[in-house]
Scaffold this motif. Structure first.
Motif, mmCIF file in Angstrom:
data_model
loop_
_atom_site.group_PDB
_atom_site.id
_atom_site.type_symbol
_atom_site.label_atom_id
_atom_site.label_comp_id
_atom_site.label_asym_id
_atom_site.label_seq_id
_atom_site.Cartn_x
_atom_site.Cartn_y
_atom_site.Cartn_z
ATOM 1 N N VAL A 84 11.207 46.208 9.832
ATOM 2 C CA VAL A 84 10.021 46.272 8.971
ATOM 3 C C VAL A 84 10.372 47.046 7.713
ATOM 4 N N LYS A 85 9.913 46.558 6.579
ATOM 5 C CA LYS A 85 10.090 47.257 5.305
ATOM 6 C C LYS A 85 8.718 47.462 4.665
ATOM 7 N N VAL A 86 8.396 48.719 4.429
ATOM 8 C CA VAL A 86 7.099 49.071 3.836
ATOM 9 C C VAL A 86 7.312 49.567 2.409
ATOM 10 N N THR A 87 6.541 49.023 1.488
ATOM 11 C CA THR A 87 6.616 49.441 0.091
ATOM 12 C C THR A 87 5.214 49.679 -0.449
ATOM 13 N N ARG A 88 5.149 50.448 -1.537
ATOM 14 C CA ARG A 88 3.878 50.690 -2.218
ATOM 15 C C ARG A 88 3.736 49.706 -3.372
ATOM 16 N N ALA A 89 2.619 49.031 -3.443
ATOM 17 C CA ALA A 89 2.334 48.110 -4.544
ATOM 18 C C ALA A 89 1.162 48.693 -5.323
ATOM 19 N N TRP A 90 1.482 49.336 -6.450
ATOM 20 C CA TRP A 90 0.460 50.021 -7.222
ATOM 21 C C TRP A 90 -0.543 49.016 -7.796
ATOM 22 N N PRO A 91 -1.820 49.368 -7.916
ATOM 23 C CA PRO A 91 -2.332 50.736 -7.779
ATOM 24 C C PRO A 91 -2.803 51.138 -6.379
ATOM 25 N N GLY A 92 -2.973 50.200 -5.425
ATOM 26 C CA GLY A 92 -3.570 50.646 -4.176
ATOM 27 C C GLY A 92 -3.245 49.811 -2.957
ATOM 28 N N THR A 93 -2.061 49.198 -2.901
ATOM 29 C CA THR A 93 -1.738 48.316 -1.786
ATOM 30 C C THR A 93 -0.474 48.785 -1.069
ATOM 31 N N VAL A 94 -0.530 48.763 0.244
ATOM 32 C CA VAL A 94 0.643 49.019 1.082
ATOM 33 C C VAL A 94 1.136 47.668 1.593
ATOM 34 N N SER A 95 2.363 47.311 1.232
ATOM 35 C CA SER A 95 2.930 46.015 1.624
ATOM 36 C C SER A 95 3.871 46.202 2.816
ATOM 37 N N ILE A 96 3.647 45.412 3.855
ATOM 38 C CA ILE A 96 4.465 45.480 5.065
ATOM 39 C C ILE A 96 5.170 44.142 5.242
ATOM 40 N N ALA A 97 6.485 44.131 5.068
ATOM 41 C CA ALA A 97 7.289 42.917 5.239
ATOM 42 C C ALA A 97 7.985 42.979 6.598
ATOM 43 N N VAL A 98 7.700 42.017 7.448
ATOM 44 C CA VAL A 98 8.230 42.001 8.812
ATOM 45 C C VAL A 98 9.316 40.938 8.938
ATOM 46 N N THR A 99 10.415 41.310 9.562
ATOM 47 C CA THR A 99 11.438 40.338 9.957
ATOM 48 C C THR A 99 11.349 40.194 11.468
ATOM 49 N N GLU A 100 10.964 39.015 11.925
ATOM 50 C CA GLU A 100 10.767 38.809 13.351
ATOM 51 C C GLU A 100 12.078 38.457 14.054
ATOM 52 N N ARG A 101 12.124 38.784 15.337
ATOM 53 C CA ARG A 101 13.261 38.384 16.150
ATOM 54 C C ARG A 101 13.251 36.872 16.350
ATOM 55 N N SER A 102 14.415 36.328 16.610
ATOM 56 C CA SER A 102 14.518 34.909 16.953
ATOM 57 C C SER A 102 15.136 34.795 18.346
#
Length: 240
Positions: free
Chosen positions: A102-120
């Motif tokens: 999982v990679k979490v980043t801040r997207a200004w001005p007020g969003t938390v973005s969560i990018a998930v890489t799922e198992r295969s």
């Protein structure tokens, strides 16, 4: 003719006044910079404009966005700059086995973005009317009522995590041309892994040890006309 007198005292006073002016200018600039930094810090950390208001999830297919959001426990209405991104990543991975990373980043001005890489899945294990999905690192991370296409069907006791892990290692090591021909895999122990091809031929793999070498050996070995191929000892493979 006498030499003009040098006004030493006046020169010193002028130099002193110039030095004070430079000092005051520098002090003024420092105050302005401090005020600007303070204003920026307040905007970032204390203003109501840059709070975490939304959570966006991407990269999910097996998981749902709601599952990820629930696992993430993002503290909304707190300064976005104060969000513990590493903590969120850890919570999602710990709570959801299907999330490989999982990679979490801040997207200004007020969003938390969560990018998930799922198992295969590299193998699936039938259990009743369902199929358990197993990743290359031996994690059972999903279950479904239908078998996913193109994934090797394996037979093993679901309580034996070591056997499951070794079967997953072997499945991940299979060369593409062998994987395309493979129908099933079974094992009663860690040392008895067997791959059955769609035409009925069998590959005795043995343990997961030296799977990379076994993968190299098995490809030319399958060119030999036989019903059984044994690569459990990859330096001395046999057929019959």
């Amino acid at each position: 003719m006498s030499e003009p007198l040098v006004d030493v005292t006046g020169a010193r006073k002028r130099r002193g006044r110039a030095k004070r002016r430079r000092w005051l200018q520098r002090a003024g600039i420092a105050v302005l910079v401090a005020a600007l930094l303070g204003a920026i810090a307040w905007v970032v950390w204390g203003s109501p404009w840059l709070l975490a208001r939304h959570v966006e999830v991407s990269g999910v297919a097996l998981l749902t966005s709601d599952e990820v959001v629930d696992a993430a426990q993002v503290p909304l209405d707190t300064p976005l700059a104060a969000i513990d991104t590493a903590g969120i990543e850890g919570r999602v991975v710990a709570a959801l086995p299907a999330a490989a990373s999982v990679k979490v980043t801040r997207a200004w001005p007020g969003t938390v973005s969560i990018a998930v890489t799922e198992r295969s899945a590299v193998v699936i294990i039938p259990l009743g009317r369902e199929f358990l999905w197993v990743s290359a690192d031996g994690v059972i991370f999903h279950r479904s009522s239908e078998a996913p296409a193109g994934v090797l069907l394996a037979t093993a006791g679901v309580s034996d995590v070591h056997v499951i892990g070794d079967m997953a290692t072997v499945a991940a090591a299979l060369p593409d041309q062998v994987r395309a021909q493979a129908a099933t895999m079974n094992a009663s122990s860690q040392d008895s892994i067997v791959v059955t091809l769609k035409d009925g031929r069998k590959i005795t793999w043995g343990s997961a040890e030296a799977s990379d070498l076994k993968a190299k050996v098995v490809v030319p070995l399958l060119g030999v006309k036989a019903r059984e191929y044994d690569v459990s000892a990859p330096t001395h493979p046999t057929t019959r």
